[in-house]
Design a protein around this motif. Sequence first.
Motif, PDB file in Angstrom:
ATOM      1  N   TYR A  69     -87.423  23.070   2.948  1.00  0.00           N
ATOM      2  CA  TYR A  69     -86.118  23.704   2.756  1.00  0.00           C
ATOM      3  C   TYR A  69     -86.024  24.334   1.367  1.00  0.00           C
ATOM      4  N   ILE A  70     -86.445  23.589   0.351  1.00  0.00           N
ATOM      5  CA  ILE A  70     -86.390  24.101  -1.025  1.00  0.00           C
ATOM      6  C   ILE A  70     -87.293  25.317  -1.182  1.00  0.00           C
ATOM      7  N   SER A  71     -88.514  25.215  -0.636  1.00  0.00           N
ATOM      8  CA  SER A  71     -89.469  26.310  -0.763  1.00  0.00           C
ATOM      9  C   SER A  71     -88.974  27.586  -0.091  1.00  0.00           C
ATOM     10  N   VAL A  72     -88.526  27.459   1.158  1.00  0.00           N
ATOM     11  CA  VAL A  72     -88.099  28.637   1.905  1.00  0.00           C
ATOM     12  C   VAL A  72     -86.762  29.169   1.379  1.00  0.00           C
ATOM     13  N   SER A  73     -85.917  28.265   0.852  1.00  0.00           N
ATOM     14  CA  SER A  73     -84.660  28.710   0.241  1.00  0.00           C
ATOM     15  C   SER A  73     -84.939  29.577  -0.987  1.00  0.00           C
ATOM     16  N   SER A  74     -85.952  29.203  -1.762  1.00  0.00           N
ATOM     17  CA  SER A  74     -86.336  30.007  -2.923  1.00  0.00           C
ATOM     18  C   SER A  74     -86.787  31.396  -2.483  1.00  0.00           C
ATOM     19  N   GLN A  75     -87.542  31.437  -1.379  1.00  0.00           N
ATOM     20  CA  GLN A  75     -87.965  32.721  -0.827  1.00  0.00           C
ATOM     21  C   GLN A  75     -86.755  33.533  -0.376  1.00  0.00           C
ATOM     22  N   ALA A  76     -85.800  32.859   0.279  1.00  0.00           N
ATOM     23  CA  ALA A  76     -84.592  33.545   0.753  1.00  0.00           C
ATOM     24  C   ALA A  76     -83.775  34.089  -0.416  1.00  0.00           C
ATOM     25  N   ASP A  77     -83.719  33.330  -1.509  1.00  0.00           N
ATOM     26  CA  ASP A  77     -82.985  33.782  -2.697  1.00  0.00           C
ATOM     27  C   ASP A  77     -83.607  35.048  -3.268  1.00  0.00           C
ATOM     28  N   THR A  78     -84.938  35.074  -3.290  1.00  0.00           N
ATOM     29  CA  THR A  78     -85.647  36.253  -3.794  1.00  0.00           C
ATOM     30  C   THR A  78     -85.385  37.471  -2.899  1.00  0.00           C
ATOM     31  N   GLU A  79     -85.404  37.241  -1.591  1.00  0.00           N
ATOM     32  CA  GLU A  79     -85.126  38.337  -0.655  1.00  0.00           C
ATOM     33  C   GLU A  79     -83.715  38.871  -0.835  1.00  0.00           C
ATOM     34  N   LYS A  80     -82.752  37.962  -1.017  1.00  0.00           N
ATOM     35  CA  LYS A  80     -81.356  38.389  -1.207  1.00  0.00           C
ATOM     36  C   LYS A  80     -81.206  39.195  -2.496  1.00  0.00           C
ATOM     37  N   ALA A  81     -81.902  38.746  -3.552  1.00  0.00           N
ATOM     38  CA  ALA A  81     -81.836  39.468  -4.825  1.00  0.00           C
ATOM     39  C   ALA A  81     -82.395  40.880  -4.665  1.00  0.00           C
ATOM     40  N   ASP A  82     -83.488  40.996  -3.909  1.00  0.00           N
ATOM     41  CA  ASP A  82     -84.077  42.318  -3.664  1.00  0.00           C
ATOM     42  C   ASP A  82     -83.114  43.212  -2.881  1.00  0.00           C
ATOM     43  N   LEU A  83     -82.453  42.641  -1.866  1.00  0.00           N
ATOM     44  CA  LEU A  83     -81.509  43.413  -1.056  1.00  0.00           C
ATOM     45  C   LEU A  83     -80.297  43.835  -1.871  1.00  0.00           C
ATOM     46  N   ASP A  84     -79.811  42.937  -2.735  1.00  0.00           N
ATOM     47  CA  ASP A  84     -78.673  43.275  -3.604  1.00  0.00           C
ATOM     48  C   ASP A  84     -79.031  44.414  -4.553  1.00  0.00           C
ATOM     49  N   LYS A  85     -80.243  44.344  -5.093  1.00  0.00           N
ATOM     50  CA  LYS A  85     -80.707  45.403  -5.991  1.00  0.00           C
ATOM     51  C   LYS A  85     -80.817  46.732  -5.254  1.00  0.00           C
ATOM     52  N   GLU A  86     -81.341  46.659  -4.023  1.00  0.00           N
ATOM     53  CA  GLU A  86     -81.500  47.872  -3.225  1.00  0.00           C
ATOM     54  C   GLU A  86     -80.148  48.467  -2.864  1.00  0.00           C
ATOM     55  N   LEU A  87     -79.188  47.612  -2.545  1.00  0.00           N
ATOM     56  CA  LEU A  87     -77.841  48.087  -2.213  1.00  0.00           C
ATOM     57  C   LEU A  87     -77.201  48.776  -3.409  1.00  0.00           C
ATOM     58  N   TYR A  88     -77.420  48.219  -4.596  1.00  0.00           N
ATOM     59  CA  TYR A  88     -76.890  48.840  -5.825  1.00  0.00           C
ATOM     60  C   TYR A  88     -77.502  50.221  -6.022  1.00  0.00           C
ATOM     61  N   GLU A  89     -78.813  50.312  -5.843  1.00  0.00           N
ATOM     62  CA  GLU A  89     -79.486  51.598  -6.023  1.00  0.00           C
ATOM     63  C   GLU A  89     -79.021  52.620  -4.992  1.00  0.00           C
ATOM     64  N   LEU A  90     -78.813  52.183  -3.754  1.00  0.00           N
ATOM     65  CA  LEU A  90     -78.333  53.097  -2.718  1.00  0.00           C
ATOM     66  C   LEU A  90     -76.939  53.618  -3.025  1.00  0.00           C
ATOM     67  N   THR A  91     -76.144  52.776  -3.659  1.00  0.00           N
ATOM     68  CA  THR A  91     -74.774  53.160  -3.996  1.00  0.00           C
ATOM     69  C   THR A  91     -74.727  54.101  -5.192  1.00  0.00           C
ATOM     70  N   ASN A  92     -75.629  53.869  -6.155  1.00  0.00           N
ATOM     71  CA  ASN A  92     -75.550  54.604  -7.418  1.00  0.00           C
ATOM     72  C   ASN A  92     -76.629  55.673  -7.597  1.00  0.00           C
ATOM     73  N   ASN A  93     -77.712  55.561  -6.842  1.00  0.00           N
ATOM     74  CA  ASN A  93     -78.802  56.538  -6.977  1.00  0.00           C
ATOM     75  C   ASN A  93     -79.318  56.940  -5.597  1.00  0.00           C
ATOM     76  N   ALA A  94     -78.418  57.436  -4.774  1.00  0.00           N
ATOM     77  CA  ALA A  94     -78.745  57.728  -3.381  1.00  0.00           C
ATOM     78  C   ALA A  94     -79.862  58.760  -3.248  1.00  0.00           C
ATOM     79  N   GLU A  95     -79.835  59.803  -4.060  1.00  0.00           N
ATOM     80  CA  GLU A  95     -80.850  60.857  -3.954  1.00  0.00           C
ATOM     81  C   GLU A  95     -82.240  60.331  -4.298  1.00  0.00           C
ATOM     82  N   ARG A  96     -82.302  59.506  -5.350  1.00  0.00           N
ATOM     83  CA  ARG A  96     -83.596  58.955  -5.736  1.00  0.00           C
ATOM     84  C   ARG A  96     -84.135  58.017  -4.653  1.00  0.00           C
ATOM     85  N   GLU A  97     -83.259  57.256  -4.034  1.00  0.00           N
ATOM     86  CA  GLU A  97     -83.679  56.340  -2.972  1.00  0.00           C
ATOM     87  C   GLU A  97     -84.183  57.116  -1.747  1.00  0.00           C
TER      88      GLU A  97
END
Length: 232
Positions: A69-97
């Motif tokens: 649970y701890i191991s896979v939760s850490s993986q899930a946290d990393t995935e969520k951080a990546d998705l949050d970062k991607e969502l920010y970039e899509l909102t603020n730098n749509a053309e570059r994305e």
Amino acid sequence: MHHSIHDEVHLSNRNHWLRAAVLGANDGLISTSSLLVGIAAASPSSQTLLLTGMAALTAGALSMAAGEYISVSSQADTEKADLDKELYELTNNAERELFELTKIYEARGLDHVLAHQVAVALTEHDALEAHARDEIGLNDLSQAKPIHASVASALSFIVGAILPVIGILILPAQTLVWSLASLTVVGLILLGIISARLGGAPVIPATARVVIWGVLAMVATSLIGRLFGVAV
């Protein structure tokens, strides 16, 4: 007759729970057997062996569940951080994305015009999904699922550990050490065959891998026990 888009079954869809299940069963079988073989060598009562086996089974299953649970939760946290970062970039730098997505499809063999058209179409459909899948490499099948992995590990550990515990009840006390070791090898063979069938892998290499490494782990446990003056 209507056919779905994907009629064939892709065995890689089982990767997450199969990995956790095979690891759990292998650990349960080897660790519990090694412990019981060591204690059986000291010739305690069958009641002591049974209690020890049940304690090892319970503690091991909980430990596997928590660790997974701890191991896979850490993986899930990393995935969520990546998705949050991607969502920010899509909102603020749509053309570059959009440019990044176009370049990804070009690298896969499409010409620039077609790659741009595909990138635009997928962005309009679901921009975050497109970037998650094609830029980060995430999809519904590959996403980390802590609860699933945790439960699979715990249950499979119990399945592996229950075999030597049952062996205490049914095997002759006079030859218990060798009988438990033999039962463990049989269990490893069954585990190898089952995991190969579920994963669609060749049976003989997969089974040999499980048996060889399982036996080596038991031998190593025995040698370490003797090195420290403990009969294992």
